[in-house]
Design a protein around this motif. Sequence first.
Motif, PDB file in Angstrom:
ATOM      1  N   VAL A  63      75.807  24.674 -88.668  1.00 59.25           N
ATOM      2  CA  VAL A  63      74.479  25.015 -89.208  1.00 59.25           C
ATOM      3  C   VAL A  63      73.760  23.733 -89.621  1.00 59.25           C
ATOM      4  CG1 VAL A  63      73.269  26.066 -91.167  1.00 59.25           C
ATOM      5  CG2 VAL A  63      75.017  27.368 -89.948  1.00 59.25           C
ATOM      6  N   GLN A  64      74.448  22.876 -90.348  1.00 55.77           N
ATOM      7  CA  GLN A  64      73.844  21.637 -90.848  1.00 55.77           C
ATOM      8  C   GLN A  64      73.418  20.717 -89.695  1.00 55.77           C
ATOM      9  OE1 GLN A  64      76.428  19.310 -93.356  1.00 55.77           O
ATOM     10  NE2 GLN A  64      74.724  18.197 -94.255  1.00 55.77           N
ATOM     11  N   LYS A  65      74.281  20.548 -88.701  1.00 50.43           N
ATOM     12  CA  LYS A  65      73.977  19.651 -87.584  1.00 50.43           C
ATOM     13  C   LYS A  65      72.839  20.209 -86.734  1.00 50.43           C
ATOM     14  CE  LYS A  65      74.985  15.910 -85.366  1.00 50.43           C
ATOM     15  NZ  LYS A  65      74.757  14.629 -86.028  1.00 50.43           N
ATOM     16  N   SER A  66      72.852  21.514 -86.478  1.00 49.23           N
ATOM     17  CA  SER A  66      71.778  22.099 -85.670  1.00 49.23           C
ATOM     18  C   SER A  66      70.452  22.070 -86.433  1.00 49.23           C
ATOM     19  CB  SER A  66      72.144  23.505 -85.196  1.00 49.23           C
ATOM     20  OG  SER A  66      72.477  24.338 -86.267  1.00 49.23           O
ATOM     21  N   ALA A  67      70.495  22.260 -87.752  1.00 52.60           N
ATOM     22  CA  ALA A  67      69.275  22.165 -88.568  1.00 52.60           C
ATOM     23  C   ALA A  67      68.700  20.749 -88.509  1.00 52.60           C
ATOM     24  CB  ALA A  67      69.558  22.576 -90.002  1.00 52.60           C
ATOM     25  N   ALA A  68      69.573  19.752 -88.498  1.00 56.64           N
ATOM     26  CA  ALA A  68      69.114  18.363 -88.381  1.00 56.64           C
ATOM     27  C   ALA A  68      68.441  18.135 -87.024  1.00 56.64           C
ATOM     28  CB  ALA A  68      70.287  17.403 -88.572  1.00 56.64           C
ATOM     29  N   LEU A  69      68.973  18.750 -85.972  1.00 60.57           N
ATOM     30  CA  LEU A  69      68.347  18.635 -84.650  1.00 60.57           C
ATOM     31  C   LEU A  69      66.981  19.317 -84.630  1.00 60.57           C
ATOM     32  CD1 LEU A  69      70.968  19.130 -81.778  1.00 60.57           C
ATOM     33  CD2 LEU A  69      69.594  17.124 -82.279  1.00 60.57           C
ATOM     34  N   VAL A  70      66.877  20.454 -85.288  1.00 57.77           N
ATOM     35  CA  VAL A  70      65.584  21.146 -85.373  1.00 57.77           C
ATOM     36  C   VAL A  70      64.572  20.237 -86.078  1.00 57.77           C
ATOM     37  CG1 VAL A  70      64.337  23.077 -86.425  1.00 57.77           C
ATOM     38  CG2 VAL A  70      66.519  23.492 -85.248  1.00 57.77           C
ATOM     39  N   ALA A  71      64.972  19.633 -87.180  1.00 56.20           N
ATOM     40  CA  ALA A  71      64.070  18.733 -87.912  1.00 56.20           C
ATOM     41  C   ALA A  71      63.672  17.544 -87.041  1.00 56.20           C
ATOM     42  CB  ALA A  71      64.737  18.258 -89.201  1.00 56.20           C
ATOM     43  N   ASN A  72      64.626  16.985 -86.330  1.00 58.87           N
ATOM     44  CA  ASN A  72      64.360  15.860 -85.431  1.00 58.87           C
ATOM     45  C   ASN A  72      63.398  16.291 -84.319  1.00 58.87           C
ATOM     46  OD1 ASN A  72      66.404  13.894 -83.169  1.00 58.87           O
ATOM     47  ND2 ASN A  72      64.643  13.211 -84.308  1.00 58.87           N
ATOM     48  N   SER A  73      63.601  17.495 -83.789  1.00 59.79           N
ATOM     49  CA  SER A  73      62.741  17.983 -82.708  1.00 59.79           C
ATOM     50  C   SER A  73      61.299  18.139 -83.185  1.00 59.79           C
ATOM     51  CB  SER A  73      63.267  19.301 -82.141  1.00 59.79           C
ATOM     52  OG  SER A  73      63.074  20.364 -83.046  1.00 59.79           O
ATOM     53  N   ILE A 109      64.922  35.894 -81.290  1.00 66.48           N
ATOM     54  CA  ILE A 109      64.767  34.485 -80.898  1.00 66.48           C
ATOM     55  C   ILE A 109      64.628  34.407 -79.380  1.00 66.48           C
ATOM     56  CG2 ILE A 109      65.865  32.204 -80.811  1.00 66.48           C
ATOM     57  CD1 ILE A 109      67.272  32.955 -83.475  1.00 66.48           C
ATOM     58  N   GLU A 110      65.457  35.152 -78.681  1.00 62.48           N
ATOM     59  CA  GLU A 110      65.422  35.145 -77.216  1.00 62.48           C
ATOM     60  C   GLU A 110      64.059  35.605 -76.692  1.00 62.48           C
ATOM     61  OE1 GLU A 110      66.584  34.420 -73.417  1.00 62.48           O
ATOM     62  OE2 GLU A 110      67.790  33.948 -75.175  1.00 62.48           O
ATOM     63  N   SER A 111      63.616  36.773 -77.129  1.00 67.20           N
ATOM     64  CA  SER A 111      62.357  37.320 -76.604  1.00 67.20           C
ATOM     65  C   SER A 111      61.130  36.578 -77.129  1.00 67.20           C
ATOM     66  CB  SER A 111      62.241  38.810 -76.929  1.00 67.20           C
ATOM     67  OG  SER A 111      62.153  39.006 -78.331  1.00 67.20           O
ATOM     68  N   GLY A 112      61.181  36.159 -78.376  1.00 68.71           N
ATOM     69  CA  GLY A 112      60.013  35.542 -78.987  1.00 68.71           C
ATOM     70  C   GLY A 112      59.827  34.078 -78.686  1.00 68.71           C
ATOM     71  N   TYR A 113      60.932  33.352 -78.515  1.00 68.12           N
ATOM     72  CA  TYR A 113      60.814  31.898 -78.390  1.00 68.12           C
ATOM     73  C   TYR A 113      61.421  31.332 -77.115  1.00 68.12           C
ATOM     74  CZ  TYR A 113      58.978  32.548 -82.971  1.00 68.12           C
ATOM     75  OH  TYR A 113      58.189  32.981 -84.009  1.00 68.12           O
ATOM     76  N   HIS A 114      62.570  31.834 -76.676  1.00 66.98           N
ATOM     77  CA  HIS A 114      63.088  31.392 -75.384  1.00 66.98           C
ATOM     78  C   HIS A 114      62.181  31.905 -74.266  1.00 66.98           C
ATOM     79  CE1 HIS A 114      66.960  29.463 -76.313  1.00 66.98           C
ATOM     80  NE2 HIS A 114      67.097  30.355 -77.279  1.00 66.98           N
ATOM     81  N   ALA A 130      59.500  20.560 -73.989  1.00 65.59           N
ATOM     82  CA  ALA A 130      59.447  20.110 -75.386  1.00 65.59           C
ATOM     83  C   ALA A 130      59.815  21.246 -76.332  1.00 65.59           C
ATOM     84  CB  ALA A 130      58.052  19.571 -75.702  1.00 65.59           C
ATOM     85  N   LYS A 131      59.364  22.449 -76.039  1.00 67.22           N
ATOM     86  CA  LYS A 131      59.684  23.622 -76.869  1.00 67.22           C
ATOM     87  C   LYS A 131      61.191  23.794 -76.993  1.00 67.22           C
ATOM     88  CE  LYS A 131      60.446  27.346 -74.944  1.00 67.22           C
ATOM     89  NZ  LYS A 131      60.603  28.618 -74.252  1.00 67.22           N
ATOM     90  N   ASP A 132      61.884  23.603 -75.894  1.00 69.34           N
ATOM     91  CA  ASP A 132      63.327  23.854 -75.896  1.00 69.34           C
ATOM     92  C   ASP A 132      64.096  22.889 -76.796  1.00 69.34           C
ATOM     93  OD1 ASP A 132      63.239  26.147 -74.445  1.00 69.34           O
ATOM     94  OD2 ASP A 132      63.736  25.217 -72.536  1.00 69.34           O
ATOM     95  N   LEU A 133      63.528  21.721 -77.084  1.00 65.72           N
ATOM     96  CA  LEU A 133      64.189  20.804 -78.013  1.00 65.72           C
ATOM     97  C   LEU A 133      64.362  21.440 -79.384  1.00 65.72           C
ATOM     98  CD1 LEU A 133      62.621  17.269 -77.394  1.00 65.72           C
ATOM     99  CD2 LEU A 133      64.629  18.301 -76.323  1.00 65.72           C
ATOM    100  N   LEU A 134      63.479  22.344 -79.735  1.00 65.47           N
ATOM    101  CA  LEU A 134      63.554  23.028 -81.029  1.00 65.47           C
ATOM    102  C   LEU A 134      64.285  24.365 -80.913  1.00 65.47           C
ATOM    103  CD1 LEU A 134      60.813  23.174 -83.696  1.00 65.47           C
ATOM    104  CD2 LEU A 134      62.116  25.203 -83.169  1.00 65.47           C
ATOM    105  N   HIS A 167      66.888  19.690 -70.632  1.00 66.34           N
ATOM    106  CA  HIS A 167      65.446  19.667 -70.914  1.00 66.34           C
ATOM    107  C   HIS A 167      65.046  18.331 -71.541  1.00 66.34           C
ATOM    108  CE1 HIS A 167      64.401  23.803 -69.961  1.00 66.34           C
ATOM    109  NE2 HIS A 167      65.518  24.192 -70.556  1.00 66.34           N
ATOM    110  N   PHE A 168      65.933  17.762 -72.310  1.00 69.11           N
ATOM    111  CA  PHE A 168      65.664  16.503 -73.000  1.00 69.11           C
ATOM    112  C   PHE A 168      65.225  15.416 -72.022  1.00 69.11           C
ATOM    113  CE2 PHE A 168      67.005  12.323 -74.407  1.00 69.11           C
ATOM    114  CZ  PHE A 168      66.394  12.234 -75.641  1.00 69.11           C
ATOM    115  N   SER A 169      65.910  15.325 -70.881  1.00 69.35           N
ATOM    116  CA  SER A 169      65.561  14.266 -69.926  1.00 69.35           C
ATOM    117  C   SER A 169      64.121  14.423 -69.428  1.00 69.35           C
ATOM    118  CB  SER A 169      66.554  14.229 -68.763  1.00 69.35           C
ATOM    119  OG  SER A 169      66.467  15.414 -68.001  1.00 69.35           O
ATOM    120  N   GLN A 170      63.657  15.665 -69.291  1.00 68.30           N
ATOM    121  CA  GLN A 170      62.282  15.899 -68.876  1.00 68.30           C
ATOM    122  C   GLN A 170      61.298  15.475 -69.975  1.00 68.30           C
ATOM    123  OE1 GLN A 170      61.323  16.819 -65.792  1.00 68.30           O
ATOM    124  NE2 GLN A 170      63.487  16.659 -65.302  1.00 68.30           N
TER     125      GLN A 170
END
Length: 176
Positions: A63-73, A109-114, A130-134, A167-170
């Motif tokens: 949870v902590q690591k993925s939250a940090a990625l969300v903040a970074n994104s 999350i799947e229907s609304g954001y993915h 870019a959306k997928d980074l978050l 997606h990141f590479s794009q």
Amino acid sequence: MKKLSVLVSLMAASLLTACGEKQTNAEVVAEAPAINQELAAYKTGAKELVAMIKAEKPDADIVQKSAALVANSKQIISQFIVKHPKCNEYLTALNNAADIIPTLPLEEIESGYHEDGKLPSFDDPNCYHAKDLLVHPATVQAMATIGINSTEMRESAELEIIEVIAHFSQVEKAIN
């Protein structure tokens, strides 16, 4: 590579100046390392998160690591919007929802954001990358919050982050 990045930044500044923009060479050079640091931190964090999921680290750590990625994104997306203003409405709506996405049921999350059900339409495919980074780390955050308690769920969480690395590479190409 750093020299090339600075050279490209200076060339971009020259083009912007020629087109009437008032950004100085120093501002462009200062921005390039900042975004490159954000991108490098994201890539490292994503790889670390995959390793944590594979190693079956505690859900709280995931949870902590993925939250940090969300903040970074969110930082990357803010700078991405500057380079791709066509993505502004789409990515701003996403950034505004960033804190609630991990609290939603996985199906929402799947229907609304993915699948973009809760986001405005867009024309530039770069917006999607870019959306997928978050969205992908937010999905893993939601999964870990409820507990990654099966092999299938662990594999699904791992695939979320592996997909975002693709997606990141794009995004990296589109932003540099």
